[in-house]
Design a protein around this motif. Structure first.
Motif: not given
Length: 158
Positions: A51-77
């Motif tokens: 779904p096109r709206h997954m692009e926003r999740r992907i963008a947030i994942i990329q930003v979170a990685k740059r900020l050092g937010i663990p993917l496990s925390e992203v998944a939790e949120q």
């Protein structure tokens, strides 16, 4: 008159389109899907459609990685986000506030460490066992060897 079709958040994109639009590799998208960070639909032949709206999740994942937010925390949120529709502005703002608080706390900790480092470099004592600023009387030495003033390093990779 030609009618212009506006994209909808529910439009489905192929993996190639998502790779091209986000700059994220297909293998990374598969990994994010396995981790529950993004969701796809499958055709009867097994082709992934995003779904096109997954692009926003992907963008947030990329930003979170740059900020050092663990993917496990992203998944939790992301667990609190709806799977069947595009998240609302309220949903995204809630995530933003959560991470803003964590990043502000991290920023304060980095500023504190920077201040301590400046004091340490400036004093010239070269030894924590005799440092009058950070370790007066070697009080930290009774707890054993190694760093005592730094929080333990947690490696996301395990």
């Amino acid at each position: 008159m030609v009618e212009i079709k506006r994209p909808k958040p529910t439009d489905l994109l192929t993996i190639g389109e998502v790779v091209r639009r986000t700059g994220v590799s297909a293998s990374a998208l598969h990994f994010y899907e396995r981790k529950g960070l993004i969701h796809t639909q499958r055709t009867p032949g097994g082709t992934r459609l995003y779904p096109r709206h997954m692009e926003r999740r992907i963008a947030i994942i990329q930003v979170a990685k740059r900020l050092g937010i663990p993917l496990s925390e992203v998944a939790e949120q992301f667990e609190s986000l709806p799977r069947d529709r595009m998240p609302s502005l309220r949903d995204w703002n809630r995530l933003n506030e959560h991470w803003r608080a964590k990043l502000t706390a991290r920023q304060r900790e980095l500023e504190r460490l920077q201040s301590e480092m400046s004091q340490c470099i400036g004093c010239g004592c070269v030894s924590l066992s005799v440092c009058l600023v950070m370790n007066p009387g070697d009080v930290l030495g009774k707890d054993g060897q190694g760093a005592r003033r730094l929080p333990p390093f947690v490696d996301e990779m395990g």
